[in-house]
Design a protein around this motif. Sequence first.
Motif, PDB file in Angstrom:
ATOM      1  N   LEU A   1     -49.435   6.751  54.899  1.00  0.00           N
ATOM      2  CA  LEU A   1     -50.839   6.703  55.304  1.00  0.00           C
ATOM      3  C   LEU A   1     -51.178   5.343  55.924  1.00  0.00           C
ATOM      4  O   LEU A   1     -51.818   5.269  56.979  1.00  0.00           O
ATOM      5  CB  LEU A   1     -51.745   6.954  54.096  1.00  0.00           C
ATOM      6  N   GLU A   2     -50.738   4.287  55.273  1.00  0.00           N
ATOM      7  CA  GLU A   2     -51.067   2.949  55.757  1.00  0.00           C
ATOM      8  C   GLU A   2     -50.413   2.659  57.101  1.00  0.00           C
ATOM      9  O   GLU A   2     -51.023   2.037  57.988  1.00  0.00           O
ATOM     10  CB  GLU A   2     -50.640   1.915  54.700  1.00  0.00           C
ATOM     11  N   LYS A   3     -49.176   3.125  57.276  1.00  0.00           N
ATOM     12  CA  LYS A   3     -48.499   2.888  58.552  1.00  0.00           C
ATOM     13  C   LYS A   3     -49.126   3.706  59.677  1.00  0.00           C
ATOM     14  O   LYS A   3     -49.235   3.234  60.819  1.00  0.00           O
ATOM     15  CB  LYS A   3     -47.010   3.190  58.412  1.00  0.00           C
ATOM     16  N   VAL A   4     -49.539   4.925  59.361  1.00  0.00           N
ATOM     17  CA  VAL A   4     -50.176   5.745  60.391  1.00  0.00           C
ATOM     18  C   VAL A   4     -51.526   5.150  60.792  1.00  0.00           C
ATOM     19  O   VAL A   4     -51.906   5.202  61.973  1.00  0.00           O
ATOM     20  CB  VAL A   4     -50.311   7.202  59.913  1.00  0.00           C
ATOM     21  N   VAL A   5     -52.254   4.566  59.850  1.00  0.00           N
ATOM     22  CA  VAL A   5     -53.481   3.850  60.202  1.00  0.00           C
ATOM     23  C   VAL A   5     -53.165   2.769  61.240  1.00  0.00           C
ATOM     24  O   VAL A   5     -53.899   2.592  62.224  1.00  0.00           O
ATOM     25  CB  VAL A   5     -54.148   3.232  58.960  1.00  0.00           C
ATOM     26  N   ASP A   6     -52.072   2.049  61.054  1.00  0.00           N
ATOM     27  CA  ASP A   6     -51.666   1.005  61.999  1.00  0.00           C
ATOM     28  C   ASP A   6     -51.372   1.609  63.370  1.00  0.00           C
ATOM     29  O   ASP A   6     -51.766   1.069  64.413  1.00  0.00           O
ATOM     30  CB  ASP A   6     -50.438   0.274  61.452  1.00  0.00           C
ATOM     31  N   VAL A   7     -50.673   2.745  63.389  1.00  0.00           N
ATOM     32  CA  VAL A   7     -50.408   3.438  64.654  1.00  0.00           C
ATOM     33  C   VAL A   7     -51.716   3.824  65.331  1.00  0.00           C
ATOM     34  O   VAL A   7     -51.921   3.574  66.526  1.00  0.00           O
ATOM     35  CB  VAL A   7     -49.539   4.688  64.424  1.00  0.00           C
ATOM     36  N   TYR A   8     -52.611   4.428  64.564  1.00  0.00           N
ATOM     37  CA  TYR A   8     -53.884   4.881  65.140  1.00  0.00           C
ATOM     38  C   TYR A   8     -54.715   3.708  65.669  1.00  0.00           C
ATOM     39  O   TYR A   8     -55.357   3.829  66.716  1.00  0.00           O
ATOM     40  CB  TYR A   8     -54.698   5.646  64.101  1.00  0.00           C
ATOM     41  N   ARG A   9     -54.710   2.603  64.935  1.00  0.00           N
ATOM     42  CA  ARG A   9     -55.443   1.415  65.435  1.00  0.00           C
ATOM     43  C   ARG A   9     -54.938   1.032  66.812  1.00  0.00           C
ATOM     44  O   ARG A   9     -55.712   0.727  67.725  1.00  0.00           O
ATOM     45  CB  ARG A   9     -55.299   0.249  64.457  1.00  0.00           C
ATOM     46  N   GLY A  10     -53.609   1.016  66.963  1.00  0.00           N
ATOM     47  CA  GLY A  10     -53.038   0.635  68.241  1.00  0.00           C
ATOM     48  C   GLY A  10     -53.384   1.603  69.347  1.00  0.00           C
ATOM     49  O   GLY A  10     -53.683   1.197  70.483  1.00  0.00           O
ATOM     50  N   VAL A  11     -53.365   2.907  69.042  1.00  0.00           N
ATOM     51  CA  VAL A  11     -53.679   3.911  70.047  1.00  0.00           C
ATOM     52  C   VAL A  11     -55.140   3.802  70.479  1.00  0.00           C
ATOM     53  O   VAL A  11     -55.466   3.784  71.680  1.00  0.00           O
ATOM     54  CB  VAL A  11     -53.376   5.323  69.528  1.00  0.00           C
ATOM     55  N   ILE A  12     -56.050   3.721  69.494  1.00  0.00           N
ATOM     56  CA  ILE A  12     -57.472   3.643  69.827  1.00  0.00           C
ATOM     57  C   ILE A  12     -57.769   2.364  70.586  1.00  0.00           C
ATOM     58  O   ILE A  12     -58.546   2.361  71.556  1.00  0.00           O
ATOM     59  CB  ILE A  12     -58.320   3.740  68.548  1.00  0.00           C
TER      60      ILE A  12
ATOM     61  N   VAL B   1     -48.962  10.509  75.483  1.00  0.00           N
ATOM     62  CA  VAL B   1     -47.636  10.590  74.844  1.00  0.00           C
ATOM     63  C   VAL B   1     -46.990   9.210  74.833  1.00  0.00           C
ATOM     64  O   VAL B   1     -46.465   8.747  73.807  1.00  0.00           O
ATOM     65  CB  VAL B   1     -46.732  11.600  75.570  1.00  0.00           C
ATOM     66  N   ARG B   2     -47.033   8.535  75.975  1.00  0.00           N
ATOM     67  CA  ARG B   2     -46.417   7.203  76.054  1.00  0.00           C
ATOM     68  C   ARG B   2     -47.113   6.218  75.116  1.00  0.00           C
ATOM     69  O   ARG B   2     -46.455   5.386  74.478  1.00  0.00           O
ATOM     70  CB  ARG B   2     -46.463   6.699  77.492  1.00  0.00           C
ATOM     71  N   THR B   3     -48.434   6.337  74.994  1.00  0.00           N
ATOM     72  CA  THR B   3     -49.177   5.403  74.139  1.00  0.00           C
ATOM     73  C   THR B   3     -48.846   5.625  72.669  1.00  0.00           C
ATOM     74  O   THR B   3     -48.586   4.670  71.925  1.00  0.00           O
ATOM     75  CB  THR B   3     -50.688   5.574  74.370  1.00  0.00           C
ATOM     76  N   VAL B   4     -48.860   6.876  72.236  1.00  0.00           N
ATOM     77  CA  VAL B   4     -48.546   7.160  70.830  1.00  0.00           C
ATOM     78  C   VAL B   4     -47.113   6.754  70.516  1.00  0.00           C
ATOM     79  O   VAL B   4     -46.844   6.122  69.478  1.00  0.00           O
ATOM     80  CB  VAL B   4     -48.793   8.650  70.513  1.00  0.00           C
ATOM     81  N   CYS B   5     -46.178   7.086  71.391  1.00  0.00           N
ATOM     82  CA  CYS B   5     -44.777   6.724  71.141  1.00  0.00           C
ATOM     83  C   CYS B   5     -44.606   5.205  71.067  1.00  0.00           C
ATOM     84  O   CYS B   5     -43.868   4.696  70.199  1.00  0.00           O
ATOM     85  CB  CYS B   5     -43.875   7.307  72.230  1.00  0.00           C
ATOM     86  N   ARG B   6     -45.278   4.484  71.951  1.00  0.00           N
ATOM     87  CA  ARG B   6     -45.181   3.017  71.927  1.00  0.00           C
ATOM     88  C   ARG B   6     -45.681   2.460  70.601  1.00  0.00           C
ATOM     89  O   ARG B   6     -45.063   1.546  70.011  1.00  0.00           O
ATOM     90  CB  ARG B   6     -45.987   2.433  73.082  1.00  0.00           C
ATOM     91  N   GLU B   7     -46.791   2.989  70.093  1.00  0.00           N
ATOM     92  CA  GLU B   7     -47.344   2.473  68.844  1.00  0.00           C
ATOM     93  C   GLU B   7     -46.494   2.866  67.640  1.00  0.00           C
ATOM     94  O   GLU B   7     -46.361   2.086  66.692  1.00  0.00           O
ATOM     95  CB  GLU B   7     -48.785   2.960  68.674  1.00  0.00           C
TER      96      GLU B   7
END
Length: 389
Positions: free
Chosen positions: A373-384, A314-320
């Motif tokens: 879509l493009e912004k969520v890709v950025d979020v996912y990159r950070g989480v992974i 939760v903390r990681t996703v929120c941070r990204e």
Amino acid sequence: MDVARLTSSLVRIRSENPPGSTADLIEFVKEFLDSLGVKSRVVSHPGGRDDLITTEPGPRLLLCGHVDVVPAIPDDWTHDPHSGEVAEGYVWGRGATDMKGGCAALLIAYRDLVESGIAPKAQFAFVCDEETGGPYGIRSLLAKNLLLPRDCLIAEPTPVMSPAVGQKGLYRVDLSFRGRPGHSSLYPMVGKSAIMAAVDLIGYLREVHAHPFPVSEDLQPLVAQSARVFHDVFGIEGGDNILTRVMFNPGRIEGGEKANIVAEQCRMELDIRVPWGCSLDDLRKGIAEHAQDVTIREMDVAEPTLTPTDALVVRTVCREVERVYGMPAVPFLQWAASDAKYLRAEGFDVVEYGPGEIPTLHAVDERVSVEQLEKVVDVYRGVIRAYSG
């Protein structure tokens, strides 16, 4: 291939459920992963109900999505629901929001990290039947021990600033009422109507719905935050009632034989969403007591579930989310249900976060914003990346 084009490609591959075949789409995803050198396994079930899991060693994070979609009738759509057309800043079509856009964003984020030289410590699970309760999908993979408990990100559509950390319980049942036929001119003096028995049960559920269930002190801030999210997304006032009351929908009713015969049979498919603080056992007993001469078949049963807001995922996703959008993320509790309930029950810490135009989910003109879509890709990159360090 960019994320909009990949979303479009996924939308164009038909995977309505029913009938439920996902074989073509899973083969497409497998070929995409093969091109990255990622090992995967297809788990097949009757009717082309295929799942895919990756088998790379040492995963720390599960990336999950369903590839089945609800059916769509093309009438009244601005763009054909199976076209995947990219126009006016959106990808259009059935599944664009729920949730082929999210699946595409996961794949593109993973690809970007691989191409940058990072070895992602993440496992994929793409499943075939979230829309029909997951017997061949997530539940099957869990039963076969093909997925082991770890932090999990599901790419279900959510509000832009609000990862979902919990969801109400679910009680979905099929009820078959039996009556005693008679001549309609003598009812209710003679005969017993199966249809009226179903109506009486609906009346009982109206009474249950009228009373809110108090939530624990630690949940109260999440309920308040979620009410604000419901207002922002749907324009719904009093959104706290959605989370603190039993919500119910008699989605399908059929019965009776003829207008002048007291109904001998009636069948009702009933969907009930269970709030925190409501005893599922008590609810079951209440329904059984108020539904006379009925056979109850339980289709899907789940208690309310929650991932603590201080959990790492939760903390990681929120941070990204905050990094990408520059505003505080606001976790919320979900009004609906998803595969998250099964994963949490097996010990996974689960967050749902993904792209989508929420009001178009399961609706006419379903679509997803290319920018989102493009912004969520950025979020996912950070989480992974955070789980791969």
